[in-house]
Motif scaffolding. Sequence first.
Motif, PDB file in Angstrom:
ATOM      1  N   LYS A 114       0.850  -1.188  -0.089  1.00 29.48           N
ATOM      2  CA  LYS A 114      -0.119  -0.048   0.047  1.00 29.48           C
ATOM      3  C   LYS A 114       0.855   1.288   0.077  1.00 29.48           C
ATOM      4  CE  LYS A 114      -3.805  -2.423   2.282  1.00 29.48           C
ATOM      5  NZ  LYS A 114      -4.728  -2.262   3.492  1.00 29.48           N
ATOM      6  N   PRO A 115       1.196   1.864  -1.162  1.00 24.26           N
ATOM      7  CA  PRO A 115       1.992   3.041  -1.135  1.00 24.26           C
ATOM      8  C   PRO A 115       1.063   4.288  -0.478  1.00 24.26           C
ATOM      9  CG  PRO A 115       1.582   2.018  -3.354  1.00 24.26           C
ATOM     10  CD  PRO A 115       0.388   1.364  -2.243  1.00 24.26           C
ATOM     11  N   HIS A 116       1.997   5.445  -0.163  1.00 25.60           N
ATOM     12  CA  HIS A 116       1.224   6.395   0.391  1.00 25.60           C
ATOM     13  C   HIS A 116       0.867   7.184  -0.651  1.00 25.60           C
ATOM     14  CE1 HIS A 116       2.861   5.808   4.604  1.00 25.60           C
ATOM     15  NE2 HIS A 116       4.285   5.564   4.170  1.00 25.60           N
ATOM     16  N   PRO A 117      -0.274   8.043  -0.401  1.00 30.42           N
ATOM     17  CA  PRO A 117      -0.966   8.747  -1.718  1.00 30.42           C
ATOM     18  C   PRO A 117       0.151   9.904  -1.785  1.00 30.42           C
ATOM     19  CG  PRO A 117      -1.969   9.100   0.397  1.00 30.42           C
ATOM     20  CD  PRO A 117      -0.982   7.854   0.512  1.00 30.42           C
ATOM     21  N   PRO A 118       0.020  10.538  -2.936  1.00 33.76           N
ATOM     22  CA  PRO A 118       0.548  11.742  -3.356  1.00 33.76           C
ATOM     23  C   PRO A 118       0.325  12.927  -2.110  1.00 33.76           C
ATOM     24  CG  PRO A 118      -0.432  11.106  -5.315  1.00 33.76           C
ATOM     25  CD  PRO A 118      -1.221  10.198  -4.073  1.00 33.76           C
ATOM     26  N   SER A 119       1.295  13.686  -2.046  1.00 31.63           N
ATOM     27  CA  SER A 119       1.078  14.794  -1.022  1.00 31.63           C
ATOM     28  C   SER A 119       0.017  15.673  -1.576  1.00 31.63           C
ATOM     29  CB  SER A 119       2.537  15.445  -0.635  1.00 31.63           C
ATOM     30  OG  SER A 119       3.099  15.940  -2.058  1.00 31.63           O
ATOM     31  N   SER A 120       0.056  15.899  -2.601  1.00 33.07           N
ATOM     32  CA  SER A 120      -1.142  16.634  -3.418  1.00 33.07           C
ATOM     33  C   SER A 120      -1.847  15.587  -4.403  1.00 33.07           C
ATOM     34  CB  SER A 120      -0.586  17.844  -3.821  1.00 33.07           C
ATOM     35  OG  SER A 120       0.272  17.674  -4.905  1.00 33.07           O
ATOM     36  N   GLY A 121      -3.008  15.970  -4.356  1.00 28.15           N
ATOM     37  CA  GLY A 121      -3.784  15.113  -5.409  1.00 28.15           C
ATOM     38  C   GLY A 121      -4.149  13.703  -4.884  1.00 28.15           C
ATOM     39  N   LEU A 122      -4.884  13.065  -5.915  1.00 30.06           N
ATOM     40  CA  LEU A 122      -5.316  11.646  -5.397  1.00 30.06           C
ATOM     41  C   LEU A 122      -4.365  10.579  -6.108  1.00 30.06           C
ATOM     42  CD1 LEU A 122      -9.106  12.198  -6.329  1.00 30.06           C
ATOM     43  CD2 LEU A 122      -8.117  12.203  -4.111  1.00 30.06           C
ATOM     44  N   PRO A 123      -4.418   9.422  -5.398  1.00 31.03           N
ATOM     45  CA  PRO A 123      -3.661   8.129  -6.013  1.00 31.03           C
ATOM     46  C   PRO A 123      -4.200   7.739  -7.490  1.00 31.03           C
ATOM     47  CG  PRO A 123      -5.048   7.288  -4.314  1.00 31.03           C
ATOM     48  CD  PRO A 123      -5.322   8.946  -4.415  1.00 31.03           C
ATOM     49  N   ASN A 161      -4.278  10.361 -19.239  1.00 30.78           N
ATOM     50  CA  ASN A 161      -2.869  10.887 -19.633  1.00 30.78           C
ATOM     51  C   ASN A 161      -2.123  11.361 -18.424  1.00 30.78           C
ATOM     52  OD1 ASN A 161      -4.308  13.129 -19.532  1.00 30.78           O
ATOM     53  ND2 ASN A 161      -3.293  14.194 -21.252  1.00 30.78           N
ATOM     54  N   ASP A 162      -2.848  11.036 -17.311  1.00 25.91           N
ATOM     55  CA  ASP A 162      -2.074  11.317 -16.124  1.00 25.91           C
ATOM     56  C   ASP A 162      -0.725  10.608 -16.011  1.00 25.91           C
ATOM     57  OD1 ASP A 162      -3.323   8.818 -15.727  1.00 25.91           O
ATOM     58  OD2 ASP A 162      -4.347   9.340 -13.818  1.00 25.91           O
ATOM     59  N   PHE A 163      -0.068  11.166 -15.339  1.00 29.10           N
ATOM     60  CA  PHE A 163       1.526  10.687 -14.984  1.00 29.10           C
ATOM     61  C   PHE A 163       1.780  10.681 -13.330  1.00 29.10           C
ATOM     62  CE2 PHE A 163       6.081  11.579 -14.826  1.00 29.10           C
ATOM     63  CZ  PHE A 163       6.584  10.412 -15.507  1.00 29.10           C
ATOM     64  N   TYR A 164       2.251   9.309 -13.176  1.00 28.49           N
ATOM     65  CA  TYR A 164       2.672   9.125 -11.500  1.00 28.49           C
ATOM     66  C   TYR A 164       4.019   8.720 -11.296  1.00 28.49           C
ATOM     67  CZ  TYR A 164      -2.182   9.955 -10.168  1.00 28.49           C
ATOM     68  OH  TYR A 164      -3.619  10.192  -9.945  1.00 28.49           O
ATOM     69  N   GLU A 165       4.641   8.859 -10.554  1.00 28.25           N
ATOM     70  CA  GLU A 165       5.901   8.196 -10.068  1.00 28.25           C
ATOM     71  C   GLU A 165       5.951   7.727  -8.695  1.00 28.25           C
ATOM     72  OE1 GLU A 165       9.803  10.476 -10.664  1.00 28.25           O
ATOM     73  OE2 GLU A 165       9.550  10.777  -8.347  1.00 28.25           O
ATOM     74  N   LEU A 166       6.319   6.217  -8.685  1.00 30.11           N
ATOM     75  CA  LEU A 166       6.234   5.287  -7.638  1.00 30.11           C
ATOM     76  C   LEU A 166       7.535   5.029  -7.133  1.00 30.11           C
ATOM     77  CD1 LEU A 166       4.624   3.715  -5.554  1.00 30.11           C
ATOM     78  CD2 LEU A 166       4.749   1.627  -7.351  1.00 30.11           C
ATOM     79  N   TRP A 177       3.273   7.142  -3.841  1.00 28.17           N
ATOM     80  CA  TRP A 177       3.000   7.825  -5.131  1.00 28.17           C
ATOM     81  C   TRP A 177       3.387   9.315  -5.069  1.00 28.17           C
ATOM     82  CZ3 TRP A 177       2.046   4.933  -9.160  1.00 28.17           C
ATOM     83  CH2 TRP A 177       1.495   3.593  -9.092  1.00 28.17           C
ATOM     84  N   SER A 178       3.740   9.983  -6.132  1.00 31.64           N
ATOM     85  CA  SER A 178       4.083  11.255  -6.247  1.00 31.64           C
ATOM     86  C   SER A 178       3.502  11.804  -7.790  1.00 31.64           C
ATOM     87  CB  SER A 178       5.328  11.833  -6.230  1.00 31.64           C
ATOM     88  OG  SER A 178       6.199  11.231  -6.895  1.00 31.64           O
ATOM     89  N   ILE A 179       3.168  12.856  -7.974  1.00 31.80           N
ATOM     90  CA  ILE A 179       2.705  13.344  -9.116  1.00 31.80           C
ATOM     91  C   ILE A 179       3.548  14.617  -9.643  1.00 31.80           C
ATOM     92  CG2 ILE A 179       0.853  14.499 -10.243  1.00 31.80           C
ATOM     93  CD1 ILE A 179      -0.942  13.844  -8.244  1.00 31.80           C
ATOM     94  N   PRO A 180       4.472  14.191 -10.543  1.00 32.52           N
ATOM     95  CA  PRO A 180       5.594  15.089 -10.964  1.00 32.52           C
ATOM     96  C   PRO A 180       5.067  16.069 -11.601  1.00 32.52           C
ATOM     97  CG  PRO A 180       6.182  12.934 -11.200  1.00 32.52           C
ATOM     98  CD  PRO A 180       4.891  12.672 -11.146  1.00 32.52           C
ATOM     99  N   VAL A 181       5.701  17.391 -11.537  1.00 33.94           N
ATOM    100  CA  VAL A 181       5.297  18.462 -12.305  1.00 33.94           C
ATOM    101  C   VAL A 181       6.095  18.278 -13.559  1.00 33.94           C
ATOM    102  CG1 VAL A 181       4.938  21.003 -12.672  1.00 33.94           C
ATOM    103  CG2 VAL A 181       4.640  19.897 -10.168  1.00 33.94           C
ATOM    104  N   THR A 182       5.521  18.314 -14.704  1.00 34.01           N
ATOM    105  CA  THR A 182       6.123  18.208 -16.030  1.00 34.01           C
ATOM    106  C   THR A 182       6.003  19.523 -16.811  1.00 34.01           C
ATOM    107  OG1 THR A 182       3.958  17.284 -17.049  1.00 34.01           O
ATOM    108  CG2 THR A 182       5.543  15.607 -16.283  1.00 34.01           C
TER     109      THR A 182
END
Length: 801
Positions: A114-123, A161-166, A177-182
């Motif tokens: 169970k990964p931690h959710p992103p600090s901002s946004g949803l998993p 077309n969402d993008f996540y980093e685990l 999880w994190s949501i990188p700013v691209t």
Amino acid sequence: MAAPSLLNWRRVSSFTGPVPRARHGHRAVAIRELMIIFGGGNEGIADELHVYNTVTNQWFLPAVRGDIPPGCAAHGFVCDGTRILVFGGMVEYGRYSNELYELQASRWLWKKVKPHPPSSGLPPCPRLGHSFSLYGNKCYLFGGLANESEDSNNNVPRYLNDFYELELQHGSGVVGWSIPVTKGIVPSPRESHTAVIYCKKDSGSPKMYVFGGMCGARLDDLWQLDLETMSWSKPETKGTVPLPRSLHTASVIGNKMYIFGGWVPHKGENIETSPHDCEWRCTSSFSYLNLDTAEWTTLVSDSQEDKKNSRPRPRAGHCAVAIGTRLYFWSGRDGYKKALNSQVCCKDLWYLDTEKPPAPSQVQLIKATTNSFHVKWDEVPTVEGYLLQLNTDLPHQTASSDSSLAPNLQGVRMDPHRPGSNSTVPNSISDTTNSAKTEHTPMKGTSVKNRPDLKASTDFNAALHPSMATNTSNHNSCVVDMLRKNEGPHTSANIGVLSSCLDLRTVIPETSVSSSVSSAQTMVTQQTIKTESSSTNGAVVKDETSLTTFSTKSEVDDTCALPATKISRVETQATAMSFSKETPSNPVATVKAGERQWCDVGIFKNNTALVSQFYLLPKGKQSISKIGNADVPDYSLLKKQDLVPGTGYRFRVAAINGCGIGPFSKISEFKTCIPGFPGAPSAVRISKVLPLFREEKICFQNVEGIHLSWEPPTSPSGNILEYSAYLAIRTAQIQDNPSQLVFMRIYCGLKTSCIVTAGQLANAHIDYTSRPAIVFRISAKNEKGYGPATQVRWLQDKIHL
């Protein structure tokens, strides 16, 4: 890369073990020589984990345990060492997953993470058809398809077309999880696309390449994401871009991304007006993109697809795995049977060599007699045979008959997946061809029934049915002998503790010479001793292998850290020395032999050869084999010459695959034995002498020493007067010239054992030619003098000096 017409596809036949049922939407990864397949759909979603051993041609079902995930299809599947991660996918019609599972393949243990959710946004939301790519300690998730409706039966597709980093934890578990700013324009939403990550060896940052996919219509666009700057861009490419496609595969070998198969538009149709599946077809077209030059190259075009049986038939939703420089393809669907409106799944396995094989290791000596050598070299993965050559200073006759040469080596079909493939190839090339034709034998397994097709809103759920579920030492005479090292690098394959405690229910070779299949159902997680034993002068050394087996969970879990053990791992091999004085003399010096004629010993399927003769050159021929696509003679038409006692011979070997003959190894030189000298000691064993207080981690500070023992030569040629044991020690000479080893005699006597103290070990040279090891040499003396030595490399996992 070979031209399209020279592509040499091989269909694998004569499987053993439980062959998985045909399917599509499955995923596969490689761990060493194993192809591991999970999931997919066809008559329900598959939940078994299947493993195929590409060396032994065996399928098997490992006994998995733990939090076993439900079956899924069109999921994310990546491999990090010996752990595998599974994310998302379809678990039943209209119901997708966003759960993450980890498989420790060393123990076949599943765990839900169970990964931690992103600090901002949803998993990430539940999805299928996404890409899931690994680089370093991070996984990158892009796109896919979600169901907008809460009712799984009411499928409302939403392309993503969402993008996540685990971020992964080392060894096991994940951070979160994190949501990188691209930066830059983000690729359009899509599913059933491919994504690979590539980084130039000498420069540049890692980049992710996204190609194709589906978003109402198939796509042929290529996107690049710089993982350091997180910038998206569309690289300008040269060459012919592959047709728009989805459900294809993308595999990276070297600097090339190979694209195979998928759904493409019908020939001659307008892509813009072909939104329906009935107007699309599967393909077997094959292209690659050079990731350094951004140039596309077509290897198999659509116009070549009509050739039957010479390559895989068209398919989509298949899996592709790169093992070494060889690509394997398995299953997938071949469009639809229009009359029944149902999918057809393939049940075949193919492979293709993409490059010539690398040079093998130097030839090593197992055993020498007065008129023969038993030699070996390290295996090269995914090859079909080896060409062994020799030359010598002795004048040898030239064959008077001008033999006609056989066809190009490309025509030699040596199928390593056939039973009994470890035997040498017949002398006659034509015999080889006749005895190793590729068979197109159907695989055993369950029959595939066709189900009615579903209304397709995506590539994948259109294919699945709604109803599917889921001593002390005598060292008074510390003689330092300078011995020229001529074994070359020891890439000691198949020896020592498996670094990852890997139990892959695969072949566990006892030696590099012979191997046997492990069919035990108990867990084999460590090899606490492993010897590659060898000798010269007629003494074949016995092989010691001790396998620790476990049956309970706690015992298994404890093995991932190496426990203190009285048995150590050694790798033994003969030196190419023949002694005639009381102390070993230098081995035969390696002579540059660029101008000498190289003669073929023959072509061998496995990595050992018994050499007693070699083939004489046809009259007027300067060579009978060349690197590359060379002509190879029919050996049955050539004359042979026997080896001569007390003579030095130089050897080299090259590997062969579907692309031809690779480069030759470095040259090794061995000398046939002189009658009357003793053979080399055999069956060398090393065990640790532990202090009174046994600690968990063994290092030289808490080891009293080691016990080194051996057995007499099997061919003493008289009475053995004494043995000498030597230890390679650290000196500045070795640092200045790594090609030389300095040996100190640590024992001389009649006993067949000695104690090497901790103090002596502290001065040992650590040989890093392959895995770290301490080097010993042991030789026997009779009335004539010292015979050849047996060399032992004591493998070290962690060096505590």
